[in-house]
Design an enzyme around this catalytic site. Sequence first.
Site, PDB file in Angstrom:
ATOM      1  N   ASP A   1      77.872  -2.176   3.454  1.00 38.76           N
ATOM      2  CA  ASP A   1      76.616  -2.195   2.687  1.00 38.76           C
ATOM      3  C   ASP A   1      75.865  -3.506   2.830  1.00 38.76           C
ATOM      4  OD1 ASP A   1      78.581  -0.255   1.255  1.00 38.76           O
ATOM      5  OD2 ASP A   1      76.540   0.374   0.776  1.00 38.76           O
TER       6      ASP A   1
ATOM      7  N   ASN B   1      81.776  -3.572   1.227  1.00 37.78           N
ATOM      8  CA  ASN B   1      81.814  -2.121   1.466  1.00 37.78           C
ATOM      9  C   ASN B   1      82.455  -1.461   0.252  1.00 37.78           C
ATOM     10  OD1 ASN B   1      81.272   0.172   3.161  1.00 37.78           O
ATOM     11  ND2 ASN B   1      83.471   0.336   3.525  1.00 37.78           N
TER      12      ASN B   1
ATOM     13  N   ARG C   1      73.165   8.487  -0.703  1.00 39.91           N
ATOM     14  CA  ARG C   1      73.945   7.243  -0.801  1.00 39.91           C
ATOM     15  C   ARG C   1      74.310   6.837   0.622  1.00 39.91           C
ATOM     16  NH1 ARG C   1      77.561   9.148   1.944  1.00 39.91           N
ATOM     17  NH2 ARG C   1      78.673   7.213   1.567  1.00 39.91           N
ATOM     18  N   GLY C   2      74.948   5.654   0.745  1.00 32.85           N
ATOM     19  CA  GLY C   2      75.217   5.106   2.082  1.00 32.85           C
ATOM     20  C   GLY C   2      74.058   4.192   2.443  1.00 32.85           C
TER      21      GLY C   2
ATOM     22  N   ARG D   1      69.553   0.387  -6.749  1.00 37.08           N
ATOM     23  CA  ARG D   1      70.957  -0.005  -6.538  1.00 37.08           C
ATOM     24  C   ARG D   1      70.964  -1.418  -5.934  1.00 37.08           C
ATOM     25  NH1 ARG D   1      75.009   4.150  -3.807  1.00 37.08           N
ATOM     26  NH2 ARG D   1      76.548   2.919  -4.930  1.00 37.08           N
TER      27      ARG D   1
HETATM   28  O1  MRU Z   1      78.345   4.026  -3.055  1.00 36.15           O
HETATM   29  P1  MRU Z   1      77.990   4.539  -1.686  1.00 36.15           P
HETATM   30  O2  MRU Z   1      78.515   5.914  -1.415  1.00 36.15           O
HETATM   31  O3  MRU Z   1      76.521   4.391  -1.401  1.00 36.15           O
HETATM   32  O4  MRU Z   1      78.767   3.551  -0.713  1.00 36.15           O
HETATM   33  C1  MRU Z   1      78.675   3.772   0.661  1.00 36.15           C
HETATM   34  C2  MRU Z   1      79.516   2.868   1.471  1.00 36.15           C
HETATM   35  O5  MRU Z   1      80.177   1.991   0.954  1.00 36.15           O
HETATM   36  C3  MRU Z   1      79.441   3.023   2.964  1.00 36.15           C
HETATM   37  O6  MRU Z   1      80.662   2.715   3.551  1.00 36.15           O
HETATM   38  C4  MRU Z   1      78.357   2.073   3.499  1.00 36.15           C
HETATM   39  O7  MRU Z   1      77.156   2.263   2.837  1.00 36.15           O
HETATM   40  C5  MRU Z   1      78.137   2.243   4.957  1.00 36.15           C
HETATM   41  S1  MRU Z   1      77.304   3.744   5.275  1.00 36.15           S
HETATM   42  C6  MRU Z   1      76.929   3.858   6.910  1.00 36.15           C
END
Ligand code: MRU
Length: 345
Positions: free
Chosen positions: A237, A247, A46-47, A89
């Site tokens: 994101d 985000n 994720r991220g 996603r």
């Molecule tokens: O649902 P996730 O864990 O994928 O969400 C991640 C985030 O919101 C992070 O802050 C974002 O992707 C930036 S990661 C460098």
Amino acid sequence: MKVETLRWAHNKLEMIDQRILPAVFEYVRCDSAAAVAEGIRRMVVRGAPAIGVAAAYGVALEALRQQDKLAAEFKVSLETGFTVLAASRPTAVNLFWALQRMRKVWESVAAHTPQRIAQCLLAEAHEMLAEDIRINKAMGANGAALLADGARVLTHCNAGALATAGWGTALGVIRSAVEAGKKISVIADETRPFLQGARLTAWEMVQENIPVTLITDNMAGYLMAQGEVDAVVVGTDRVAANGDVANKIGTYMVAVLARRHNIPFYVACPLSTLDLNIATGKDIPIEERAVDEVKGFRDTHWAAAGVKIRNPAFDVTPADLVTGLITEKGVVLQPDAQGIRKLFG
Ligand code: MRU
């Protein structure tokens, strides 16, 4: 410490299983686009930047898997791989950015044999992984200059090495500041419901002896009011053309509180996370995840049976609450459409 969130081993993609960290450190191996898409959907990885790089490998894996087919069949199977990955996603634009980049490579070598195409796609995925780390280090250097020695920095979710190919975006800024000799301490929001702050950010910081204090999300306002937060740095994101920032859910709340307390609110954002095709944050697709994540955690359910539950996974912070966007090309203070366009020069 080097965290290899994604690694190429035995001709397969291996990714740290982020669902079970920090209790268990284990890699999941993927051998197809469908397996990578499933890993993204279930949040093994994720991220935003990590999702993008994983998807690039997903395309390469599918091409390798199908490379002995006839050209026409190969093309159909690879298209299916793209479709499955794109559906994994919706919010992180890096996923679509990465798929677009892989498609361009495919188009540029489409006249070659499937074997040759597969090798070119794999080379591009490797390059995207290496490039992501280079970009994070550049962003880190740009952002580190904004943090004073001794700063207490609040972050939300995990925008660290685990959310990228390495180093991190928001945590990359913190790592770079520490590397530059500044004494930085981190306040990590727990980040309900998936607990990326408690499980992942706290783990990364503890591994590297960067002082970190964990709080639940609803404690941020109190700490700010007590004068215990000097800056907020988060990842993102997707950023719309006008600077609105999507985000992890709860970021908007932190941004409003930061403004109330006159605390700078920075967003670390590689250019691959800027979406110039979307005018404002209103048009950013926000993922709704399974209600089980809010009901409880893993097998423990604490919510009253039968209660209606919502689980939006992201929110949008309006650009006017953002003090600065930290990118690999420099910092855009008070981001707006013009400032963002300039980055693409
Ligand atoms: O649902 P996730 O864990 O994928 O969400 C991640 C985030 O919101 C992070 O802050 C974002 O992707 C930036 S990661 C460098």
